[in-house]
Design a protein around this motif. Structure first.
Motif, PDB file in Angstrom:
ATOM      1  N   UNK A 139       0.219  19.309   0.852  1.00 51.33           N
ATOM      2  CA  UNK A 139      -0.728  19.954   1.752  1.00 51.33           C
ATOM      3  C   UNK A 139      -1.621  18.975   2.509  1.00 51.33           C
ATOM      4  N   UNK A 140      -1.928  17.867   1.893  1.00 54.03           N
ATOM      5  CA  UNK A 140      -2.897  16.942   2.480  1.00 54.03           C
ATOM      6  C   UNK A 140      -2.181  15.842   3.245  1.00 54.03           C
TER       7      UNK A 140
ATOM      8  N   UNK B  81       0.630   3.047  12.885  1.00 54.78           N
ATOM      9  CA  UNK B  81       0.116   4.392  12.601  1.00 54.78           C
ATOM     10  C   UNK B  81       0.885   5.008  11.435  1.00 54.78           C
ATOM     11  N   UNK B  82       0.163   5.646  10.521  1.00 57.45           N
ATOM     12  CA  UNK B  82       0.775   6.261   9.348  1.00 57.45           C
ATOM     13  C   UNK B  82       0.130   7.617   9.076  1.00 57.45           C
ATOM     14  N   UNK B  83       0.768   8.370   8.208  1.00 60.31           N
ATOM     15  CA  UNK B  83       0.192   9.606   7.683  1.00 60.31           C
ATOM     16  C   UNK B  83       0.123   9.438   6.176  1.00 60.31           C
ATOM     17  N   UNK B  84      -1.094   9.568   5.623  1.00 62.65           N
ATOM     18  CA  UNK B  84      -1.280   9.512   4.173  1.00 62.65           C
ATOM     19  C   UNK B  84      -0.999  10.899   3.615  1.00 62.65           C
ATOM     20  N   UNK B  85      -0.100  10.967   2.633  1.00 62.81           N
ATOM     21  CA  UNK B  85       0.320  12.228   2.028  1.00 62.81           C
ATOM     22  C   UNK B  85      -0.203  12.274   0.594  1.00 62.81           C
ATOM     23  N   UNK B  86      -0.972  13.339   0.283  1.00 59.10           N
ATOM     24  CA  UNK B  86      -1.603  13.434  -1.034  1.00 59.10           C
ATOM     25  C   UNK B  86      -1.436  14.859  -1.553  1.00 59.10           C
ATOM     26  N   UNK B  87      -0.744  15.013  -2.682  1.00 62.44           N
ATOM     27  CA  UNK B  87      -0.599  16.337  -3.286  1.00 62.44           C
ATOM     28  C   UNK B  87      -1.967  16.868  -3.702  1.00 62.44           C
ATOM     29  N   UNK B  88      -2.153  18.166  -3.548  1.00 62.99           N
ATOM     30  CA  UNK B  88      -3.435  18.791  -3.909  1.00 62.99           C
ATOM     31  C   UNK B  88      -3.760  18.579  -5.381  1.00 62.99           C
TER      32      UNK B  88
ATOM     33  N   UNK C  12      -8.829  19.056   3.573  1.00 64.46           N
ATOM     34  CA  UNK C  12      -7.891  18.789   2.491  1.00 64.46           C
ATOM     35  C   UNK C  12      -8.065  19.862   1.425  1.00 64.46           C
ATOM     36  N   UNK C  13      -7.095  19.922   0.531  1.00 60.74           N
ATOM     37  CA  UNK C  13      -7.129  20.879  -0.569  1.00 60.74           C
ATOM     38  C   UNK C  13      -7.016  20.134  -1.888  1.00 60.74           C
ATOM     39  N   UNK C  14      -7.827  20.540  -2.852  1.00 60.16           N
ATOM     40  CA  UNK C  14      -7.731  20.032  -4.224  1.00 60.16           C
ATOM     41  C   UNK C  14      -7.320  21.196  -5.107  1.00 60.16           C
ATOM     42  N   UNK C  15      -6.431  20.939  -6.036  1.00 61.52           N
ATOM     43  CA  UNK C  15      -6.048  21.928  -7.045  1.00 61.52           C
ATOM     44  C   UNK C  15      -6.562  21.410  -8.378  1.00 61.52           C
ATOM     45  N   UNK C  16      -7.575  22.086  -8.920  1.00 68.71           N
ATOM     46  CA  UNK C  16      -8.207  21.656 -10.165  1.00 68.71           C
ATOM     47  C   UNK C  16      -8.232  22.837 -11.131  1.00 68.71           C
ATOM     48  N   UNK C  17      -8.547  22.576 -12.382  1.00 70.03           N
ATOM     49  CA  UNK C  17      -8.613  23.699 -13.321  1.00 70.03           C
ATOM     50  C   UNK C  17      -9.776  24.614 -12.942  1.00 70.03           C
ATOM     51  N   UNK C  18      -9.608  25.871 -13.276  1.00 73.69           N
ATOM     52  CA  UNK C  18     -10.681  26.839 -13.015  1.00 73.69           C
ATOM     53  C   UNK C  18     -11.944  26.432 -13.778  1.00 73.69           C
ATOM     54  N   UNK C  19     -11.746  25.955 -15.019  1.00 69.75           N
ATOM     55  CA  UNK C  19     -12.878  25.521 -15.826  1.00 69.75           C
ATOM     56  C   UNK C  19     -13.639  24.383 -15.154  1.00 69.75           C
TER      57      UNK C  19
ATOM     58  N   UNK D 187       1.076   8.593  -0.842  1.00 68.37           N
ATOM     59  CA  UNK D 187       2.322   8.181  -0.190  1.00 68.37           C
ATOM     60  C   UNK D 187       2.043   7.982   1.294  1.00 68.37           C
ATOM     61  N   UNK D 188       2.881   7.193   1.944  1.00 67.34           N
ATOM     62  CA  UNK D 188       2.708   6.942   3.373  1.00 67.34           C
ATOM     63  C   UNK D 188       3.983   7.302   4.133  1.00 67.34           C
ATOM     64  N   UNK D 189       3.787   7.831   5.327  1.00 66.33           N
ATOM     65  CA  UNK D 189       4.893   8.114   6.243  1.00 66.33           C
ATOM     66  C   UNK D 189       4.526   7.506   7.593  1.00 66.33           C
ATOM     67  N   UNK D 190       5.533   7.098   8.349  1.00 62.83           N
ATOM     68  CA  UNK D 190       5.259   6.505   9.659  1.00 62.83           C
ATOM     69  C   UNK D 190       5.482   7.502  10.796  1.00 62.83           C
ATOM     70  N   UNK D 191       5.752   8.748  10.441  1.00 61.82           N
ATOM     71  CA  UNK D 191       5.921   9.809  11.434  1.00 61.82           C
ATOM     72  C   UNK D 191       5.460  11.112  10.795  1.00 61.82           C
ATOM     73  N   UNK D 192       5.096  12.101  11.609  1.00 67.72           N
ATOM     74  CA  UNK D 192       4.728  13.396  11.024  1.00 67.72           C
ATOM     75  C   UNK D 192       5.868  13.942  10.167  1.00 67.72           C
ATOM     76  N   UNK D 193       5.501  14.570   9.054  1.00 67.29           N
ATOM     77  CA  UNK D 193       6.484  15.106   8.127  1.00 67.29           C
ATOM     78  C   UNK D 193       6.383  16.627   8.149  1.00 67.29           C
ATOM     79  N   UNK D 194       7.495  17.288   8.389  1.00 70.41           N
ATOM     80  CA  UNK D 194       7.533  18.750   8.415  1.00 70.41           C
ATOM     81  C   UNK D 194       8.246  19.259   7.167  1.00 70.41           C
ATOM     82  N   UNK D 195       8.078  20.537   6.877  1.00 69.15           N
ATOM     83  CA  UNK D 195       8.773  21.197   5.773  1.00 69.15           C
ATOM     84  C   UNK D 195       8.607  20.446   4.457  1.00 69.15           C
ATOM     85  N   UNK D 196       7.365  20.222   4.105  1.00 69.25           N
ATOM     86  CA  UNK D 196       7.032  19.496   2.882  1.00 69.25           C
ATOM     87  C   UNK D 196       5.891  20.228   2.202  1.00 69.25           C
ATOM     88  N   UNK D 197       5.938  20.339   0.880  1.00 66.01           N
ATOM     89  CA  UNK D 197       4.908  21.086   0.164  1.00 66.01           C
ATOM     90  C   UNK D 197       3.593  20.321   0.017  1.00 66.01           C
TER      91      UNK D 197
END
Length: 139
Positions: A77-78, A124-131, A35-42, A65-75
């Motif tokens: 990352x996780x 079955x689900x895919x958990x979607x989490x913005x960085x 997974x990727x986290x986007x945090x402050x440089x500090x 967020x949850x999806x019940x199928x793979x999601x393509x073309x989405x920003x």
């Protein structure tokens, strides 16, 4: 320290890319997912993050967020595949427990969304989490 954040997955920093104000941090979770986290440089500097640093990835249930199928073309990352294990439904919101490799997540979504997705234990689900919604903690 006790936290109200329900989702806490252990992992190890694999990459650190500092920017002018923000840094992206790659993390390998103990379940093997990346997974990727986007945090402050500090914050990255204060936590003394380097590849190999043990961390906990923290995510509020309202930010998963949850999806019940793979999601393509989405920003987002996780994307963690898993299976619904429990649902606690209220009048407006639903708490959905999802087992993923190496742990468990809880997602808080609207009742309408849960019904539209036909969620039930075993789904079955895919958990979607913005960085930007992944916080990090060190020991």
């Amino acid at each position: 320290m006790s936290l109200s954040i329900r989702n806490q997955l252990p992992g190890t920093v694999t990459t650190l890319t500092p920017g002018e104000a923000m840094a992206t941090v790659g993390i390998r979770l103990t379940g093997g997912q990346d997974i990727t986290a986007a945090i402050t440089r500090e914050a990255a500097e204060d936590l003394r993050l380097t590849p190999g640093t043990a961390v906990r990835a923290l995510m509020k249930s309202t930010e998963i967020a949850l999806a019940t199928a793979p999601v393509e073309s989405l920003s987002i990352r996780n994307r963690l595949p898993g299976t619904v294990t429990h649902i606690a439904a209220g009048d407006a919101m639903v708490s959905v427990r999802v087992t993923v490799e190496g742990g468990e997540l809880t997602s808080a979504i609207t009742r309408d969304a849960a019904e539209d997705l036909a969620l039930s234990p075993g789904t079955p689900v895919v958990a979607l989490i913005k960085a930007t919604e992944v916080a990090l903690a060190t020991a």
